[in-house]
Scaffold this motif. Structure first.
Motif, PDB file in Angstrom:
ATOM      1  N   LEU A   1     -34.486  48.245  -9.562  1.00 45.81           N
ATOM      2  CA  LEU A   1     -34.036  47.160 -10.442  1.00 45.81           C
ATOM      3  C   LEU A   1     -32.594  46.780 -10.149  1.00 45.81           C
ATOM      4  O   LEU A   1     -32.262  45.599 -10.011  1.00 45.81           O
ATOM      5  N   ARG A   2     -31.742  47.779 -10.074  1.00 50.11           N
ATOM      6  CA  ARG A   2     -30.324  47.516  -9.812  1.00 50.11           C
ATOM      7  C   ARG A   2     -30.126  46.836  -8.453  1.00 50.11           C
ATOM      8  O   ARG A   2     -29.346  45.900  -8.330  1.00 50.11           O
ATOM      9  N   ALA A   3     -30.843  47.313  -7.442  1.00 48.13           N
ATOM     10  CA  ALA A   3     -30.715  46.729  -6.102  1.00 48.13           C
ATOM     11  C   ALA A   3     -31.208  45.284  -6.090  1.00 48.13           C
ATOM     12  O   ALA A   3     -30.557  44.398  -5.523  1.00 48.13           O
ATOM     13  N   ALA A   4     -32.352  45.034  -6.713  1.00 47.59           N
ATOM     14  CA  ALA A   4     -32.884  43.663  -6.765  1.00 47.59           C
ATOM     15  C   ALA A   4     -31.952  42.757  -7.559  1.00 47.59           C
ATOM     16  O   ALA A   4     -31.730  41.595  -7.186  1.00 47.59           O
ATOM     17  N   PHE A   5     -31.399  43.275  -8.640  1.00 47.29           N
ATOM     18  CA  PHE A   5     -30.467  42.497  -9.450  1.00 47.29           C
ATOM     19  C   PHE A   5     -29.216  42.146  -8.638  1.00 47.29           C
ATOM     20  O   PHE A   5     -28.730  41.008  -8.675  1.00 47.29           O
ATOM     21  N   ARG A   6     -28.678  43.109  -7.890  1.00 45.58           N
ATOM     22  CA  ARG A   6     -27.509  42.834  -7.035  1.00 45.58           C
ATOM     23  C   ARG A   6     -27.838  41.773  -5.990  1.00 45.58           C
ATOM     24  O   ARG A   6     -27.016  40.896  -5.693  1.00 45.58           O
ATOM     25  N   THR A   7     -29.051  41.818  -5.449  1.00 45.30           N
ATOM     26  CA  THR A   7     -29.483  40.804  -4.483  1.00 45.30           C
ATOM     27  C   THR A   7     -29.499  39.429  -5.140  1.00 45.30           C
ATOM     28  O   THR A   7     -29.043  38.444  -4.557  1.00 45.30           O
ATOM     29  N   ALA A   8     -30.011  39.361  -6.365  1.00 47.84           N
ATOM     30  CA  ALA A   8     -30.041  38.087  -7.092  1.00 47.84           C
ATOM     31  C   ALA A   8     -28.628  37.581  -7.355  1.00 47.84           C
ATOM     32  O   ALA A   8     -28.361  36.383  -7.238  1.00 47.84           O
ATOM     33  N   GLN A   9     -27.727  38.473  -7.696  1.00 46.90           N
ATOM     34  CA  GLN A   9     -26.335  38.083  -7.967  1.00 46.90           C
ATOM     35  C   GLN A   9     -25.609  37.617  -6.705  1.00 46.90           C
ATOM     36  O   GLN A   9     -24.709  36.794  -6.790  1.00 46.90           O
ATOM     37  N   ALA A  10     -26.003  38.139  -5.553  1.00 41.63           N
ATOM     38  CA  ALA A  10     -25.285  37.880  -4.306  1.00 41.63           C
ATOM     39  C   ALA A  10     -25.573  36.505  -3.710  1.00 41.63           C
ATOM     40  O   ALA A  10     -24.819  36.039  -2.866  1.00 41.63           O
ATOM     41  N   ARG A  11     -26.627  35.861  -4.135  1.00 41.74           N
ATOM     42  CA  ARG A  11     -26.951  34.549  -3.587  1.00 41.74           C
ATOM     43  C   ARG A  11     -26.626  33.474  -4.618  1.00 41.74           C
ATOM     44  O   ARG A  11     -26.506  33.759  -5.811  1.00 41.74           O
ATOM     45  N   PRO A  12     -26.450  32.237  -4.162  1.00 40.94           N
ATOM     46  CA  PRO A  12     -26.221  31.158  -5.151  1.00 40.94           C
ATOM     47  C   PRO A  12     -27.411  31.059  -6.097  1.00 40.94           C
ATOM     48  O   PRO A  12     -28.564  31.178  -5.671  1.00 40.94           O
ATOM     49  N   ARG A  13     -27.118  30.870  -7.370  1.00 36.61           N
ATOM     50  CA  ARG A  13     -28.192  30.789  -8.357  1.00 36.61           C
ATOM     51  C   ARG A  13     -28.995  29.515  -8.127  1.00 36.61           C
ATOM     52  O   ARG A  13     -28.451  28.431  -8.070  1.00 36.61           O
ATOM     53  N   PRO A  14     -30.330  29.657  -7.993  1.00 36.75           N
ATOM     54  CA  PRO A  14     -31.160  28.452  -7.815  1.00 36.75           C
ATOM     55  C   PRO A  14     -31.197  27.606  -9.086  1.00 36.75           C
ATOM     56  O   PRO A  14     -30.929  28.106 -10.179  1.00 36.75           O
ATOM     57  N   ASN A  15     -31.547  26.346  -8.923  1.00 36.92           N
ATOM     58  CA  ASN A  15     -31.601  25.418 -10.044  1.00 36.92           C
ATOM     59  C   ASN A  15     -32.948  25.535 -10.755  1.00 36.92           C
ATOM     60  O   ASN A  15     -33.842  24.714 -10.555  1.00 36.92           O
ATOM     61  N   VAL A  16     -33.080  26.581 -11.533  1.00 30.39           N
ATOM     62  CA  VAL A  16     -34.274  26.848 -12.328  1.00 30.39           C
ATOM     63  C   VAL A  16     -33.829  27.157 -13.744  1.00 30.39           C
ATOM     64  O   VAL A  16     -32.684  27.531 -13.974  1.00 30.39           O
ATOM     65  N   ARG A  17     -34.745  27.013 -14.695  1.00 26.87           N
ATOM     66  CA  ARG A  17     -34.373  27.244 -16.091  1.00 26.87           C
ATOM     67  C   ARG A  17     -35.575  27.740 -16.879  1.00 26.87           C
ATOM     68  O   ARG A  17     -36.712  27.389 -16.574  1.00 26.87           O
ATOM     69  N   PRO A  18     -35.292  28.530 -17.899  1.00 23.36           N
ATOM     70  CA  PRO A  18     -36.387  28.939 -18.800  1.00 23.36           C
ATOM     71  C   PRO A  18     -36.729  27.800 -19.749  1.00 23.36           C
ATOM     72  O   PRO A  18     -35.935  26.881 -19.963  1.00 23.36           O
TER      73      PRO A  18
END
Length: 159
Positions: free
Chosen positions: A140-157
């Motif tokens: 979880l922590r590794a995947a979360f760091r990967t998500a943080q490391a890239r530009p956030r995509p333009n998606v929304r809840p």
């Protein structure tokens, strides 16, 4: 039983809360403890286990079972867990619900939509939440760091 009842839409968490409130306090500690993850948005025992593990991880809060859309309003998926801060999805994918041809096809299509939208998604087997919680937490922590490391995509809840 409560998670199954909510998941199959036999009742709502509000109905269960009302029943427990009407019953009083005596003898309701265990059902109240079981209801807590459902009130937070979990819809299965596995998701309740995942909720406890996520909270223990110290990662930012998120939402359970919220639909996600792209910039054009197209539906992407409804992940078991969503952290909007960095567009991170966590799916608790059981063999039972994804093993037949239709279930497998739907899972592959869902994952393709995640990738096309730039969403980092981690898939975890429910059995690993209890058998290997430390390892799952590291993933979880590794995947979360990967998500943080890239530009956030333009998606929304969903609102």
């Amino acid at each position: 039983m409560m998670a199954e009842s909510v998941q199959r839409r036999f009742c709502t968490t509000e109905m269960l809360t009302r029943e427990l409130d009407q019953a009083g306090r005596t003898g309701t500690a265990l059902p109240r403890r079981a209801l807590a993850p459902l009130l937070a948005g979990a819809r299965s025992v596995a998701e309740a286990d995942a909720l406890r593990l996520w909270r223990r991880s110290g990662l930012p809060p998120g939402h359970w079972n919220v639909p996600i859309f792209d910039a054009n309003g197209n539906y992407i998926a409804t992940p078991d867990f969503w952290c909007d801060e960095c567009a991170f999805a966590w799916e608790i994918d059981s063999y039972r619900h994804h093993a037949d041809v239709d279930g497998h096809r739907a899972t592959v299509a869902r994952n393709a939509r995640y990738v096309a939208a730039g969403i980092v998604v981690l898939q975890t087997l429910p059995s690993r939440l209890r058998a290997e919680p430390e390892r799952v937490e590291r993933e979880l922590r590794a995947a979360f760091r990967t998500a943080q490391a890239r530009p956030r995509p333009n998606v929304r809840p969903a609102a």
